[in-house]
Design a protein around this motif. Sequence first.
Motif, PDB file in Angstrom:
ATOM      1  N   SER A 163       0.838  -1.206   0.000  1.00 52.54           N
ATOM      2  CA  SER A 163       0.000   0.000   0.000  1.00 52.54           C
ATOM      3  C   SER A 163       0.869   1.250   0.000  1.00 52.54           C
ATOM      4  O   SER A 163       0.589   2.209  -0.722  1.00 52.54           O
ATOM      5  CB  SER A 163      -0.910   0.020   1.221  1.00 52.54           C
ATOM      6  OG  SER A 163      -1.701  -1.130   1.258  1.00 52.54           O
ATOM      7  N   ASP A 165      -6.830  -1.728  -3.859  1.00 52.14           N
ATOM      8  CA  ASP A 165      -6.121  -2.248  -2.668  1.00 52.14           C
ATOM      9  C   ASP A 165      -7.141  -2.820  -1.701  1.00 52.14           C
ATOM     10  O   ASP A 165      -7.825  -2.091  -1.022  1.00 52.14           O
ATOM     11  CB  ASP A 165      -5.357  -1.067  -2.023  1.00 52.14           C
ATOM     12  CG  ASP A 165      -4.481  -1.518  -0.864  1.00 52.14           C
ATOM     13  OD1 ASP A 165      -4.429  -2.729  -0.601  1.00 52.14           O
ATOM     14  OD2 ASP A 165      -3.863  -0.653  -0.244  1.00 52.14           O
ATOM     15  N   GLU A 202      -9.685  -1.883   2.216  1.00 45.18           N
ATOM     16  CA  GLU A 202      -9.154  -2.348   3.496  1.00 45.18           C
ATOM     17  C   GLU A 202      -9.115  -1.259   4.541  1.00 45.18           C
ATOM     18  O   GLU A 202      -9.168  -1.523   5.724  1.00 45.18           O
ATOM     19  CB  GLU A 202      -7.732  -2.872   3.298  1.00 45.18           C
ATOM     20  CG  GLU A 202      -7.651  -3.889   2.195  1.00 45.18           C
ATOM     21  CD  GLU A 202      -6.523  -4.863   2.404  1.00 45.18           C
ATOM     22  OE1 GLU A 202      -5.475  -4.439   2.903  1.00 45.18           O
ATOM     23  OE2 GLU A 202      -6.724  -6.036   2.069  1.00 45.18           O
TER      24      GLU A 202
HETATM   25 MG    MG Z   1      -2.033  -2.675   2.519  1.00 48.12          MG
END
Ligand code: MG
Length: 478
Positions: free
Chosen positions: A116, A185, A139
Motif C-alpha cells: 500500500s 487495494d 481495506e
Molecule cells: Mg495494505
Amino acid sequence: MNRAPTHVMPKTRTQYVCRECGAKTPRWMGRCPECEGWNTLEERVERGPAASANGGGRARLVPGVGSARPVRLAEIEAISFDRLAVPIGEFSRVLGGGIVPGSLILIGGDPGVGKSTLLVQVADAVARGAGPVLYVSGEESLAQIALRARRLGLDAPDLLFASDTDLAGVMEAIESTGPTVVVVDSVQSIYSSELEASPGSVSQLRECTLRLMHLAKNSGVSIFLIGHVTKEGAIAGPKVLEHMVDTVLYLEGERYHTYRLLRSTKNRFGPTHEVGVFEMGEDGMIEVANPSAQFLAERGDGTTGSAVLVTMEGTRPLLVEVQALASRTSLAIPRRAGNGIEYNRLLLVAAVLSRRLGLPLHDQDLYVNVVGGLRIDEPAVDLAVALAIVSSVRDRPIDPRTVVAGEVGLSGELRSVGQLELRLREAAKLGFECAVVPRSPAAHALRGLGIELVQAASLREATRAALLPQAAPDGSEA
Ligand code: MG
Ligand code: TYD
C-alpha cells in the motif's frame, strides 16, 4: 435453441461449475454429481447471450478482442505502447519503462511488506504528470488512507481516493472519474454482489479480476491490483490470478530488514526478472540507487566466514555478502541452515566440500546467511557459499578486495556463469580488485575491466586463490 433478441438486458445467473470435470449445477454441493470429486464446485456468473456479444463462452476470456475472424499480421493495427512515465526509477524499470495503458498489473506480497505504501507513492507520482489517478481501498477507511498519505507528504491534486468493497461501486467510481491509472487495494477485499461466495474466495477473485480486465482493455485505463500472499501461498491468493493479468510483480522483503525488492515474474510488455530495490523508511519507500554499496556497507574487514558474491538480478549486477558460520555440533546429525539461499544448494556445496576437499564437516553445524535479507536463486551463489564455509572452518579470512561467482559441480569443478562482463564491471566500480571465477573461454576473452581475473577450474583452486593466511588476534600470521 432460441436465440434471445440482442436488445434485451443481459441476463446473469450464478452457477456452480466443477473445476475438475466442468459439470454445472444450479446449487452448491459438497460433491460433484458427475466426477464425484469433493469440494470441486466453484461459483461462477453466467451471462445471457445478450451479454456476450461474441457468441459467449470462451470469447469472453479475451476481452477487447473484436472478432474471431483470422487476419493477416499486416491487417492488424499496430498499437503503440505509449507508456505512462513513472518518476520512480526503480518502479519504472521493473515494469519495463513505465505503465502500458490498458494493462492489468498484479502486485503481490506478504501482508505488511509495504504494498500500500509503495502504490500510494506511485499513484501520487503518476498523478503529478500523467493525469488523474484513483486509489480505491477496500481495506482502510478514507481517514486511515489520508493519515498515511499525509505522513508520506503526498498531495497531488489529481490523486483521488475512494473506500469501497463492492465491485459495482468500484467500477462506477472508475467510470465517473475517468482516471488514467487505478489502484485497487486489495483485490481480496472487493466482491461482486452477483456471487454468493465470500470476498477473497477463488470465485470472487476470478470474477472481480475478469470484470476489471474488461474495463481496462475497453477503456485504456491501467489497473494495479494489490494482492496479499501468505507464506502458505493461500489457495485464494494471487496465484490463481497470475494467468489472467498482463504483469505480475512481487514485493519481497524480510519483515525485520529494511530492504524491499520489487520483482517482475511475468510481463507481457517487457522483460521479466527485473528487480527494483527500495528501502522502507520513516517516510515510505525510498529508491536505492546503488544497492551494491548498501548491501556491503556493514561488512567487516578481514572477518572469517564472509565472501562477496556478484550476482545478477535480471539484467542488473548486485554485490552481496554471503556469511557462513561453522560451529561444533551437539547433535547426532549436524544442522544445516540457510537464509536467502536454497537449502538443497547448501547441502550440495557441503557435500562437495567434505568429499572433494576433505573438509571435516561431519561434526559441524553450518549456518549460511545472505546479508540484507536478499534471496539468491542462481547457482552462481555456490562458490561464495563454499568459500565462506571453508573460511569459517579453517578460520582464514577471504581477501576483502575479492569478489567471487561460480557454480560448483559434484566433482568439485567450477562451472561458468553468465553475464560475466556485467558482473565484473560492477565489482570494479565498487573498488574490488580481484575476481575469482570459473575458468572459461568467456572469462579468458575479458580484459581491461580494471579488475584482476583469477580463473579457477576447481573449488580447490578457488580456495587457494581467495583465502588469506590464517590471522592471529594480534595480526601476526599463525
Ligand atoms: Mg495494505
Ligand atoms: P503497508 O504499506 O501497509 O503494507 P501492505 O500494504 O503490504 O500490507 O506497510 C506496512 C508496514 O510498513 C507497517 O508495519 C508500517 C510500515 N511503514 C513504514 O515503515 N514507513 C512508512 O512510511 C509507512 C507508511 C509504513
